[in-house]
Motif scaffolding. Structure first.
Motif, PDB file in Angstrom:
ATOM      1  N   SER A 150       0.832  -1.205   0.000  1.00 31.69           N
ATOM      2  CA  SER A 150       0.000   0.000   0.000  1.00 31.69           C
ATOM      3  C   SER A 150       0.864   1.252   0.000  1.00 31.69           C
ATOM      4  O   SER A 150       0.567   2.235  -0.687  1.00 31.69           O
ATOM      5  N   TRP A 158      -2.694  10.561  -2.551  1.00 33.71           N
ATOM      6  CA  TRP A 158      -3.855   9.664  -2.530  1.00 33.71           C
ATOM      7  C   TRP A 158      -3.969   8.963  -1.179  1.00 33.71           C
ATOM      8  O   TRP A 158      -5.061   8.877  -0.606  1.00 33.71           O
ATOM      9  N   ARG A 162      -7.003   9.202   2.210  1.00 33.64           N
ATOM     10  CA  ARG A 162      -7.814   8.066   2.644  1.00 33.64           C
ATOM     11  C   ARG A 162      -8.085   8.162   4.151  1.00 33.64           C
ATOM     12  O   ARG A 162      -7.233   8.586   4.925  1.00 33.64           O
ATOM     13  N   SER A 163      -9.250   7.702   4.549  1.00 29.86           N
ATOM     14  CA  SER A 163      -9.552   7.584   5.975  1.00 29.86           C
ATOM     15  C   SER A 163      -8.888   6.324   6.536  1.00 29.86           C
ATOM     16  O   SER A 163      -8.438   5.446   5.774  1.00 29.86           O
ATOM     17  N   ASP A 165     -10.362   3.858   7.945  1.00 32.81           N
ATOM     18  CA  ASP A 165     -11.153   2.702   7.519  1.00 32.81           C
ATOM     19  C   ASP A 165     -10.860   2.329   6.071  1.00 32.81           C
ATOM     20  O   ASP A 165     -10.791   1.142   5.730  1.00 32.81           O
ATOM     21  N   GLU A 166     -10.698   3.337   5.208  1.00 37.60           N
ATOM     22  CA  GLU A 166     -10.398   3.061   3.804  1.00 37.60           C
ATOM     23  C   GLU A 166      -9.042   2.394   3.646  1.00 37.60           C
ATOM     24  O   GLU A 166      -8.884   1.453   2.848  1.00 37.60           O
ATOM     25  N   LEU A 167      -8.052   2.844   4.404  1.00 35.72           N
ATOM     26  CA  LEU A 167      -6.729   2.220   4.330  1.00 35.72           C
ATOM     27  C   LEU A 167      -6.761   0.798   4.865  1.00 35.72           C
ATOM     28  O   LEU A 167      -6.132  -0.110   4.312  1.00 35.72           O
ATOM     29  N   GLU A 169      -9.264  -1.193   4.783  1.00 36.32           N
ATOM     30  CA  GLU A 169      -9.940  -2.024   3.789  1.00 36.32           C
ATOM     31  C   GLU A 169      -8.983  -2.364   2.644  1.00 36.32           C
ATOM     32  O   GLU A 169      -8.968  -3.502   2.149  1.00 36.32           O
ATOM     33  N   GLN A 170      -8.171  -1.394   2.213  1.00 34.54           N
ATOM     34  CA  GLN A 170      -7.203  -1.667   1.153  1.00 34.54           C
ATOM     35  C   GLN A 170      -6.200  -2.716   1.594  1.00 34.54           C
ATOM     36  O   GLN A 170      -5.874  -3.640   0.841  1.00 34.54           O
TER      37      GLN A 170
END
Length: 263
Positions: A150, A158, A162-163, A165-167, A169-170
């Motif tokens: 990541s 970018w 990201r929040s 939670d978004e990180l 999830e990635q």
């Protein structure tokens, strides 16, 4: 073709129009490298997207991978799918596969789009590859490997947008989607050098350089473009993972270039 590439899953085939063969990156597959741009590209092209041995549903190779073998693999996958002439869109390591395919199969390849690519790994890129491969081969925590990936495939801007939670999830998705053939592909990646092939390319070429790429930094794209007669170099506001960060602009660059050169 060698035995290591004979057990091949059917490639993705989508769309109508001139052929566009896709060559994905190492430790990836067609959906991971190109997924968000497939629908846009398929509006005007017949896409053929084979996975390398050890990626997607293609079985791992029995022996070491070779660049010639991967080039033949993607070309023969397209021919078996009924698409005999095509441009190639290569991403990351797929740029070198595309270059070698153009050299080995000049009667079939009509144009090249080389995105986030390289002609040879720089010392910095080799360090990143060695770290990636060590994490893969350690058999340890997939989350640590996914977090590392990541950090190197996302642009700073970018990732900062990201929040938490978004990180998370990635990282979760990365940790679940590591192809079994990643170690073999990374071993090949460290040995690639297509500089001698570049002056021999005789088809139109677009080199797409993500200016926020922390993995294959823009110096690699500049070396590619400088070595290919008549190559066009363009920049896109993205990190290495162009499909995730800038799918619309990337698809537009590919389509507009191929339309302009009649392919």
């Amino acid at each position: 073709m060698t035995d290591q590439h004979t057990r091949t899953a059917a490639p993705l085939v989508r769309g109508q129009g001139p052929g566009l063969l896709l060559a994905h990156g190492a430790g990836s597959d067609i959906q991971d490298s190109f997924g968000p741009v497939l629908d846009a590209l398929a509006k005007s092209r017949t896409l053929v997207g084979p996975d390398y041995p050890g990626s997607g549903t293609t079985p791992s190779a029995a022996g070491p991978l070779t660049l010639d073998g991967l080039a033949d693999h993607i070309v023969e996958s397209s021919v078996r799918a009924g698409v005999h002439s095509f441009a190639i869109s290569g991403f990351s390591m797929g740029t070198t596969v595309a270059v070698r395919a153009a050299i080995r199969h000049p009667e079939r390849v009509t144009a090249l789009v080389l995105s986030a690519g390289f002609a040879r790994p720089s010392p910095r890129l080799r360090l990143a590859i060695d770290t990636w491969r060590a994490l893969v081969e350690s058999g340890g925590d997939n989350r640590t490997l996914a977090a590392y990936l990541s950090l190197v495939v996302g642009s700073v801007d970018w990732l900062e947008d990201r929040s938490q939670d978004e990180l998370e999830e990635q990282v979760r998705l990365f940790s679940q989607g590591l192809p079994p053939g990643t170690a073999q592909q990374l071993k090949l990646l460290n040995t690639i050098d297509v500089r001698a092939d570049l002056p021999r390319i005789r088809v139109p070429v677009l080199v797409v350089s993500p200016h926020g790429d922390l993995l294959t930094t823009p110096v690699h794209s500049r070396e590619l473009a400088a070595g290919i007669p008549g190559a066009r170099l363009v920049s896109v506001d993205s990190g290495h993972a162009i499909a995730a960060e800038r799918p619309g602009p990337w698809a537009a660059l590919i389509t507009e270039f191929l339309d302009a050169v009649g392919h």
